[in-house]
Scaffold this active site. Sequence first.
Site, mmCIF file in Angstrom:
data_model
loop_
_atom_site.group_PDB
_atom_site.id
_atom_site.type_symbol
_atom_site.label_atom_id
_atom_site.label_comp_id
_atom_site.label_asym_id
_atom_site.label_seq_id
_atom_site.Cartn_x
_atom_site.Cartn_y
_atom_site.Cartn_z
ATOM 1 N N GLU B 31 9.284 26.728 43.753
ATOM 2 C CA GLU B 31 10.466 27.517 44.117
ATOM 3 C C GLU B 31 10.672 28.660 43.125
ATOM 4 O OE1 GLU B 31 13.630 24.621 44.145
ATOM 5 O OE2 GLU B 31 12.489 23.335 45.510
ATOM 6 N N GLU B 62 11.100 20.067 48.491
ATOM 7 C CA GLU B 62 10.205 19.461 47.502
ATOM 8 C C GLU B 62 9.234 18.465 48.116
ATOM 9 O OE1 GLU B 62 13.454 19.874 46.994
ATOM 10 O OE2 GLU B 62 13.714 20.965 45.114
ATOM 11 N N HIS B 131 20.264 17.867 35.956
ATOM 12 C CA HIS B 131 19.356 18.926 35.499
ATOM 13 C C HIS B 131 18.971 18.714 34.037
ATOM 14 C CE1 HIS B 131 21.048 20.859 39.062
ATOM 15 N NE2 HIS B 131 20.130 21.787 39.002
#
Lengths: 314, 327
Positions: B31, B62, B131
Amino acid sequence: MNRNELKIYRQCWFIRAFEGAIAAEAAAGNVPGLVHLSTGSEVADALIGHHIDPNRDKVTGSHRSHGLALACGVEPLDVAKEILGKAGGLSDGLGGTQHLIAPESGFLTSNGIVGAQVPIAAGAALSAKSRSGGGIGVAVFGDGAANQGAVLETMNMAVALKLPMLFVLYNNGMAQSTKAETASGGNYRDRARSFGLPVWSADSVDFAACSKAVEHSVGHARLKGPAFVEVAVSRDHGHYYGDEKADQVFGANDALLAFEKWLLEQGVERSAIVAAADAGKAHAHAIVTEAVAAPNAPATLLSGWSSGESAVND
Amino acid sequence: MTEQMMTFSGALNAVLHQAMRQDGAVVCIGEDIAQNGGVFGVTHGLCDAFGSDRVIDTPISETAFVGMAVGAAMTGLKPMVELMFCDFTGVCFDQILNQAAKARFLSNGKLKLPLVIRTTMGAGDGSGAMHSQSLHGLFASIPGLIVVCPSSPADAAGLLKSSLASDDPVIFLENKQLYELEGLVDAALPPVPLGSAKLAKDGADVTIVATSAMVHEALAAATRLESAGVSAAVLDPRTVKPLDEASILEHVRGTGRLLVVDEGAPFAGLADAVISSVVRGSFPSLKAAPQKLCPPDTPVPYAPAPEACWLPGSDAIVEAVVLMMED
């Protein structure tokens, strides 16, 4: 002209000014990580907030959900504190900008994983269905998420299980930092139709059409079953604030300016329009200023969460 | 040999340029990697140099693009997949756990799987619970995967080079906090063998095993310990799987003390694997119970103070070593 539209207009400016103030705090180094701002989707956010029933509906959103949470009626000071990592935030600063969680206000959760909020809204719809109270699950996601398997699986499942669920696709034309047109095949409305979902669509620069699309699709989800609405929105920044690689600008496409023009066309006094916008902005600045002054989340916050202690404490 | 200063991300970028230049089978998939050069800039310039047929921007899908890379690796290409954050492996875990990891075994070696999944790990920048994770231990628990966690620009370059040459699938974890770290790198970008630890600093009293960003915390602690009269070694496995157990055992036999510092899981992670290996392999030489320093058993918190408290750091390392020396 009724008060609702002016109230929604004020809400839109509240969200824009809130995000502007958050951007200023981010630039000043007062936001712990990167923020993904809702600037550009205010009209869509405000309309969803206006048409859902926070007492029985549950909304889930993406990583870009500040505006949506505010529009759903989540206490704005708590939202601001959470984004700034402050004590007293929605999760006392444990979750942060991408993890706004306020089920008590009908905003179930935003999400750090693109598309992951969509099946969760199906779960909220299943709960609502089992309670027979007329509640719905609302999943708000972007054109980027529309290419996630989980989203497509959920569309199929919602139809198969006749879930009272609304899929709301915000199409801002950018999947993170890649143009949607280079990352998507076909169009999203045809995909939804192919699963048997009834489809509404509108551009947020056309307030009246957008309002109707949200109202009708919410109504359908509540009374008849799963539905899909695509709203064209803007994104006035890169993927995150400060991401200059993929900066966009509104240009003539600012839905708030179009909204203002529409209000004037409806015969609303300019002074009333300006007053509504100013009230929204002043409220937002007061909120973010107060949040900035709040104490930071303390390190001691972690105690009690280790090794399953949380379950014991609950 | 000429050396030059490079950042961690610059070293990775140089290896990718070199690999794509030398081998037309290498393709990059992910990406925002082509037009934008990757969220952390590691794929910068590759699309300009090698074109969009070999440097491919994907949808946010994904499962589809990791699966595509698995199939491409089975059929002659050498895909380098960039997955923005290792947290996102949750989305495509079947393709990693069941497809990539098992293909070589199930084909009795008929299939090669020259696949590198580059992804990030590491907390410390307020990115929140989805994250910031460090999942190397999780990947290492899956038979069939090689798991790499470099701590310096030279190691990043050399290990990526070896990973790209591997016929087994590699999960290559780059700590977000290290991308700007500078260090000397041999201009020829020599490979670093997979499964080989590096003694980042020698010492006689205690062996600190640390990897990725924790190496730097351990080195800072070792310097402070030195002035307190404790000679601490820092041993960086560099590759979590296969783990260089021989080097670890040999060093601990010399010091008799082991502290593992790891940003991964405090339960059933790299730290537990290293301690298990040492207890089994050099029990008689131990002078103190092996210890570990890991984050608490919670998701990564967002706000700065809790996040800093969550991460193991040099203060805690010094404290732990001092306690061990008292044993």
